[in-house]
Design an enzyme around this catalytic site. Structure first.
Site, PDB file in Angstrom:
ATOM      1  N   HIS A 157       8.514 -26.790  -0.637  1.00  0.00           N
ATOM      2  CA  HIS A 157       7.895 -27.952  -1.280  1.00  0.00           C
ATOM      3  C   HIS A 157       6.675 -27.551  -2.101  1.00  0.00           C
ATOM      4  CE1 HIS A 157      10.434 -30.839   0.962  1.00  0.00           C
ATOM      5  NE2 HIS A 157      10.542 -29.778   1.749  1.00  0.00           N
TER       6      HIS A 157
ATOM      7  N   LYS B 142     -14.057   0.397  -3.341  1.00  0.00           N
ATOM      8  CA  LYS B 142     -15.058   0.806  -2.350  1.00  0.00           C
ATOM      9  C   LYS B 142     -16.210   1.537  -3.037  1.00  0.00           C
ATOM     10  CE  LYS B 142     -12.182   1.540   1.738  1.00  0.00           C
ATOM     11  NZ  LYS B 142     -11.641   2.559   2.625  1.00  0.00           N
TER      12      LYS B 142
ATOM     13  N   GLU C 200       0.823  -1.210   0.000  1.00  0.00           N
ATOM     14  CA  GLU C 200       0.000   0.000   0.000  1.00  0.00           C
ATOM     15  C   GLU C 200       0.858   1.262   0.000  1.00  0.00           C
ATOM     16  OE1 GLU C 200      -4.131  -0.832   2.006  1.00  0.00           O
ATOM     17  OE2 GLU C 200      -3.197   0.820   3.052  1.00  0.00           O
TER      18      GLU C 200
HETATM   19  O1  PA5 Z   1      -3.644   1.216   5.878  1.00  0.00           O
HETATM   20  C1  PA5 Z   1      -4.728   1.677   5.598  1.00  0.00           C
HETATM   21  O2  PA5 Z   1      -4.964   2.889   5.613  1.00  0.00           O
HETATM   22  C2  PA5 Z   1      -5.898   0.765   5.272  1.00  0.00           C
HETATM   23  O3  PA5 Z   1      -5.522  -0.557   5.102  1.00  0.00           O
HETATM   24  C3  PA5 Z   1      -6.917   0.817   6.375  1.00  0.00           C
HETATM   25  O4  PA5 Z   1      -6.320   0.390   7.569  1.00  0.00           O
HETATM   26  C4  PA5 Z   1      -8.124  -0.060   6.046  1.00  0.00           C
HETATM   27  O5  PA5 Z   1      -8.682   0.307   4.817  1.00  0.00           O
HETATM   28  C5  PA5 Z   1      -9.196   0.080   7.136  1.00  0.00           C
HETATM   29  O6  PA5 Z   1      -9.550   1.416   7.268  1.00  0.00           O
HETATM   30  P1  PA5 Z   1     -10.274   1.950   8.554  1.00  0.00           P
HETATM   31  O7  PA5 Z   1      -9.374   1.759   9.709  1.00  0.00           O
HETATM   32  O8  PA5 Z   1     -10.567   3.390   8.259  1.00  0.00           O
HETATM   33  O9  PA5 Z   1     -11.540   1.139   8.710  1.00  0.00           O
END
Ligand code: PA5
Length: 440
Positions: free
Chosen positions: A301, A415, A280
């Site tokens: 394996h 989303k 990310e």
């Molecule tokens: O690292 C990030 O920003 C994302 O992976 C969020 O943690 C994830 O989308 C969950 O978001 P939130 O904590 O707002 O529910």
């Protein structure tokens, strides 16, 4: 102490020193891209001590009044806690005899079967819920929370349920914060300047980790010590500088995949945490190393054939730990029916080390450069060091790559489509357009 051995990468990293110095300044002085989200850089020293004490008090209460804790969250709001608990307390934590509650992770997907199974496993047991969402609006955890909140209210009444719900979210914004205020839930804060994937050492990770009985002080002490090491602007002594430089030089050579592995099955969920952290942070603007993971020796394996002999597009990073506390030696068998007496009396750590060395040589000779991250013994202090080391390296590495390591614009695309297809108010027009596309 963490040491990065990049001698098997076939690369020199010295030329990265000036770019690393710049990236380091951006992190230390919060002057680079995404500088609103570098609150994690000094977190192991500057964390909120009052909240930290409240986390420990809440963990004690949960341990005393609950047989199970349901941790509801997705992405950065659950991977770190799960990784730490599985590594330090075992992937079989829930099956162990212990005086701490079982811990179930929910809200990290949309499977009805998975949700139903957790509800069945809890059965009539006393339980509490820690719902975690920085935005307070993410669909998967919000849906799961509805089910568990309803179950709590049915079992304990509204007021009783409110005493068993702990919400970790933004200090002011979002539906979860508003609901928590209205219902009187105890809340913990995800700091504004810490993004989800860098939040394991905030209440996001710390409450579930404390409930499982792990020593938070040791975890934070390890992270604080690594923070000091990572502050040193010197390629010779800063392991995060070395790792960030080594992986970027390999990427520039055309190796687009990094496989993170360890010879510890319990480390598996830490590799999941690492994949989110790096994927990310770096996968944007059509750039970035694809983070993959393996668990050795099991995956030798299954994935071993490809790693040894498949397309040459990857390098490996192996985390090696100090010796195990378990003293397990291969028993002698007088009949030697299995021909294994050449190992009799040898301890498992010794055997695993030979497997690591043999695999490293084979993979390097097969054209897969190896980086080795040497860590200490398997304990909370070492894991705190590892967490901070990977976070700091990730910030540096994203800057070396030329992206903003602290945003995640790509996560929004699915989303929006999901909201549109589910008929969320405000998305009607988009929903109709998407349905027409699906029908084509
Ligand atoms: O690292 C990030 O920003 C994302 O992976 C969020 O943690 C994830 O989308 C969950 O978001 P939130 O904590 O707002 O529910």
């Amino acid at each position: 102490m963490i040491q990065v051995d990049y001698s098997r990468s076939g690369k020199s990293v010295a030329s990265f020193a000036p770019a690393l110095a710049q990236a380091h300044t951006w992190l230390q002085e919060a002057t680079g891209r995404g500088n609103d989200f570098v609150g994690w850089v000094n977190l192991p020293r500057d964390y909120d001590k009052e909240e930290y004490a409240r986390i420990q008090a809440a963990a004690k209460k949960i341990q005393s009044d609950s047989k199970a804790l349901v941790v509801i969250g997705i992405g950065g709001s659950y991977l770190g806690a799960r990784g730490v608990i599985e590594f330090l307390r075992s992937p079989n934590y829930n099956l162990k005899k212990k005086d701490t509650p079982n811990i179930y992770f929910a809200g990290n997907g949309l499977s009805a079967d998975y949700l139903q199974e957790i509800m069945d496993l809890i059965g009539d047991d006393d339980f509490s819920v820690n719902v975690i969402s920085k935005s307070g609006t993410t669909t998967e955890p919000a849906v799961a929370f509805r089910f568990f909140r309803a179950a709590l209210e049915k079992k304990y009444g509204k007021a009783g349920a409110a005493k068993r719900i702990y919400a970790t979210t933004d200090k002011a914004r979002g539906a979860l914060k508003a609901l928590s205020t209205a219902e009187g839930y105890e809340t913990f804060v995800v700091p504004d300047n810490v993004g989800g994937r860098y939040s394991v050492l905030t209440a996001v990770g710390l409450l579930p980790i404390a409930v499982s009985g792990i020593d938070l002080d040791q975890l934070m002490a390890g992270a604080a010590s690594m923070m000091e090491t990572c502050r040193r602007a010197d390629l010779d002594v800063n392991p995060a500088w070395q790792y960030a430089a080594a992986r970027n030089t390999l990427y520039r050579d055309g190796l687009k995949i990094e496989i993170l592995g360890a010879y510890e099955p319990a480390f598996r969920f830490m590799t999941e945490w690492w994949k989110q952290l790096y994927g990310e942070s770096e996968g944007k603007e059509h750039k970035g190393i694809f983070p993959a993971s393996v668990e050795f020796t099991a995956d030798l394996h299954s994935m071993g054939q490809y790693i040894q002999d498949g397309e040459r597009q990857m390098f490996e990073t192996i985390v090696r730990f100090g010796p195990s506390a378990a003293d397990l030696r291969v028993p002698l068998d007088e009949s030697d029916g299995d021909g294994l007496n050449f190992l009799a009396g040898k301890d498992m750590d010794y055997i695993a080390t030979q497997a690591m060395d043999g695999t490293l040589l084979a993979h390097v000779e097969g054209g897969v450069p190896n980086l080795v991250v040497r860590a200490g013994e398997k304990n909370a202090y070492t894991l705190g060091e590892i967490i901070y080391f990977f976070e700091y390296s990730c910030g540096l590495s994203g800057y070396l790559l030329g992206v903003n390591p602290f945003d995640q614009p790509g996560v929004e695309a699915y989303k929006k489509n999901m909201f549109a297809l589910l008929g969320k108010p405000g998305y009607e027009e988009m929903g109709a357009a998407l349905r027409a596309k699906l029908e084509k």
